[in-house]
Design an enzyme around this catalytic site. Structure first.
Site: not given
Length: 789
Positions: A447, A452, A639, A643, A789
């Site tokens: 993740h 990110h 993602h 997530n 997010i």
């Protein structure tokens, strides 16, 4: 008088028309009671019943009497009397509002429209009550062109069910029509569907009157049910089920019984599915099952780690002088004792039946460091799975390894599913350690690192090197919005010293350091696209004859199956876009902004890996399509897959613990520790789980991370204003949007397919993470454009 009768025809019910003399005499006797009004004067017709009659005399009068436009029909309904007690009967008698609603259905179709004739509705009110039954009556005016009544629809507007015995319809030329019902009718507020009762006349399917065919078919469909949902006791469904309601482990675990039917171990005739709820012990503790433990490697929060076993024996690549013997404790004998039907490990590997979660070499160098910290521990781990004939994975063995630490030698032990109590609890504890390993890898690497972190350099380089007027800037911009802001917030709250991850995950202060090691050893840009990722892990091979050009090693792999739909849709959209602006390779090579952008991504954004040979070149349309598709995939679907399932799977901490706080009871145990485990194994398990504070904090954070904001921007949902300026791009986007809507339907159909055991079944969360669109909240679906997010 005869002249008057011919001029002023009598309205005689059609049931009076007949050709025999006795009936004719009856008619005239009836007419004796009629009065005719004209000019406010009453003309009384006095006819003697003894007057000689003949057909020739009365025929003109009879013919003139057939012009009535409707039938007066009375429905007599018999209902078995209920025993509601004195008070209820008194209240019902006083209120008197309960009734039945009847609708008469024609057996014919409208000859003009060839559609069903509109039903005739009436209310049946209580008229008589005796010791055994209650009579209801309703009246109807049926047009003469209504045809024969073939069925009656019934609604029960009482507050409780009633037993309907029969219905008699009186007033037709051919005599009364009978319907034998003998059925319970549920109250309308409980079962809004109208009950249908056909007349007593029987038909073969091919001989069914045209007006009843659809009703006949729909009635059978309703009776069959769809096998879904909890069956209520009021449901009128004949559905098959296995004998899964024999035991009652919720009351006492000693009352647990096997399911009979649906397996080779316990074959059995099917029963009718009833309204009895399944045991909560089976669904409530489904997380504890080996089946769910294995299924989540394919359809859970971290479906990116499972890999095919390609070599045997299993060996560590770490230095043996530092970490101990590289040979795995998972021996041939252990595996072959678990894979019944496959004689050798080599045979299972050759047929691609063995899979593994491998956290051995990545974690082993951190074991001693982590063990120096309080209230946490660590092992290197390997978990082996076997692919069953049903397409599901079966856990075979877990290996936990402690390297050489000071004067302590290497320790390793294997754990297998077992039937005896002691080894069963050891197996559960071993799974807890593996789940913590997998959860940590998911959060820190799958993740945080792989979405990110690696996307942030793309955001910076895009804004630095591509003008906002550049077509590729416009194409990338939706995928790069909001990421810098959310990453900054994440560094403050989640990944910083004493942040949430350090407080709650087993790696504690070494969490980000471990993600650096993973970036160094594991991350390659050319392996971040889904097809190459699957191939690299042995989960797929290239096959030009297969859908998406890939043949999956596990056919029912929800993440891969749905992900490839999204990957192909993105790639087609990017291809249409790129080919429009770059009709030839020379334009790409001469695009200074584009080339500077790609150079900066490699040399500045990912400068620590700038010299790696696997970076793609940027010379052709295909090069650009592959690069942009990979970035778009990472920011959107990859993602989303890692997530938005976090709360569903990790919110209940025993299913995905973030930390294992204690060593296995078999690792250098004292006598006191071993006795404690044997006497209270459940206490040992609870003490290994995260603390209450850790579990609560993780649950709160995962809920926030899994939440879609009301203004979320989903992949391909709304067109960017700049794309509407170009007709070609506008058409390409419309095609992209349409394909994503099709994918929604495909995913729904897959989740409804009972043959797909990894996404359908009792206690199983349907796999919806790749459904492109969603509403706000924690929905477990929806693919936003970007990492927001």
């Amino acid at each position: 008088m005869k002249t008057f009768l011919l001029k002023k025809p009598l309205h005689v019910h059609s049931s009076f028309i007949t050709n025999n003399a006795s009936s004719s005499s009856y008619i005239w006797r009836k007419l004796d009671t009629y009065s005719f009004h004209k000019n406010n004067s009453t003309y009384n017709l006095f006819l003697k019943s003894s007057l000689p009659l003949s057909k020739k005399v009365i025929s003109p009068c009879i013919v003139m009497a057939t012009t009535k436009s409707h039938h007066n029909v009375k429905a007599l309904v018999s209902v078995k009397k209920s025993d509601d007690g004195l008070l209820k009967n008194l209240v019902t008698g006083i209120v008197g509002n309960n009734h039945l609603v009847l609708e008469l259905v024609s057996s014919e179709l409208d000859p003009k429209t060839n559609s069903e004739i509109e039903t005739i509705k009436g209310k049946a009110h209580e008229t008589e009550k005796n010791e055994n039954e209650v009579q209801y009556e309703a009246t109807f005016e049926l047009p003469t062109n209504f045809g024969n009544v073939g069925a009656v629809l019934v609604e029960n507007e009482h507050s409780k069910e009633i037993f309907l015995k029969n219905i008699v319809l009186d007033g037709f030329p051919d005599g009364p029509v009978h319907l034998s019902c003998k059925s319970w009718i549920q109250p309308k507020h409980d079962t809004p569907t109208k009950r249908v009762f056909f007349t007593n006349k029987m038909y073969l399917p091919s001989q069914t009157p045209s007006g009843l065919r659809k009703l006949r078919e729909n009635e059978l469909i309703e009776l069959r049910g769809n096998g879904e949902g909890e069956r209520k006791s009021s449901d009128r469904i004949y559905d098959y089920d296995v004998y899964n309601d024999l035991g009652d482990p919720d009351t006492n675990i000693a009352l647990k019984r096997p399911v009979l039917g649906g397996s080779k171990q316990y074959p059995y005739p099917r029963r009718c599915r009833t309204g009895r709820k399944h045991s909560n012990t089976g669904d409530k503790f489904f997380w504890l099952s080996d089946e769910e433990f294995a299924r989540e490697t394919l359809a859970g929060a971290n479906p990116n780690s499972i890999q095919l076993v390609k070599e045997w024996p299993l060996r560590s690549k770490l230095e043996s002088q530092i970490y101990g013997s590289p040979e795995s404790a998972i021996t041939r004998e252990v595996v072959e004792s678990q894979i019944i039907g496959y004689t050798t490990v080599e045979e299972a590997i050759q047929e691609k039946k063995l899979f593994m979660l491998d956290y051995h070499d990545l974690y082993l160098p951190y074991v001693s460091k982590v063990r120096e910290l309080k209230n946490t521990t660590l092992y290197g781990s390997r978990t082996l799975f076997f692919l069953t004939k049903q397409g599901t994975l079966k856990p075979l063995v877990i290996e936990l390894t402690r390297p050489i630490i000071g004067d302590k030698p290497q320790w390793k032990q294997i754990f297998t599913p077992a039937s005896d109590s002691t080894n069963l609890w050891l197996w559960r504890l071993a799974k807890t350690h593996v789940l913590a390993h997998d959860t940590g890898y998911h959060e820190i690497i799958s993740h945080w690192l792989r979405t990110h972190c690696v996307v942030e350099p793309f955001v910076i380089a895009t804004n630095r090197q591509l003008s906002t007027m550049h077509p590729i800037y416009k194409l990338l911009h939706p995928h790069l919005r909001y990421t810098l802001e959310i990453n900054s917030l994440g560094r403050q709250i989640l990944t910083s010293a004493y942040g949430v991850i350090e407080d709650t995950f087993f790696t504690k202060k070494y969490s980000m350091e471990l993600s650096s090691v993973a970036y160094d050893k594991l991350w390659q840009f050319d392996l971040q696209g889904l097809p190459n990722d699957l191939i690299h892990r042995g989960m797929a091979v290239e096959d030009s004859n297969a859908q998406h050009g890939l043949k999956l090693a596990i056919e029912d792999y929800p993440f891969a199956n749905d992900g490839l739909l999204i990957w192909d849709a993105i790639k087609q959209w990017v291809t249409d876009y790129v080919n429009h602006y770059y009709p030839s390779p020379s334009i790409i090579e001469s695009d200074q902004e584009l080339q500077a952008w790609w150079t900066e991504v490699r040399t500045k954004g990912h400068s620590d890996k700038s010299e790696e040979p696997w970076w793609p070149n940027l010379k052709t349309q295909k090069d650009l399509v592959d690069i942009i598709t990979t970035i778009a995939w990472i920011a959107s679907a990859h993602h989303s897959a890692t997530n938005f399932a976090q709360y569903a799977y990790g919110g209940y901490f025993p299913n995905r613990p973030t930390i294992a706080r204690n060593n296995m009871p078999t690792e250098d145990p004292t006598k006191e520790e071993w006795e404690k485990f044997v006497n209270k194994p459940e206490q040992t398990l609870l003490e290994c789980f995260p603390s209450q504070i850790q579990a609560t904090l993780v649950m709160t954070i995962l809920n926030l991370l899994s939440y879609h904001s009301p203004d979320e921007e989903y992949l391909g949902q709304l067109i960017e204003p700049s794309w509407t300026e170009n007709p070609t791009i506008k058409v390409a986007f419309k095609k992209f949007n349409g394909r994503l809507k099709e994918i929604e339907g495909i995913i729904d159909s897959r989740n409804a397919n009972s043959d797909l055991k990894n996404r359908n079944g009792a206690g199983i969360v349907p796999y919806e993470l790749m459904k492109p669109f969603s509403g706000p909240g924690v929905t477990g679906k929806g693919v936003p454009y970007s990492i927001s997010i």
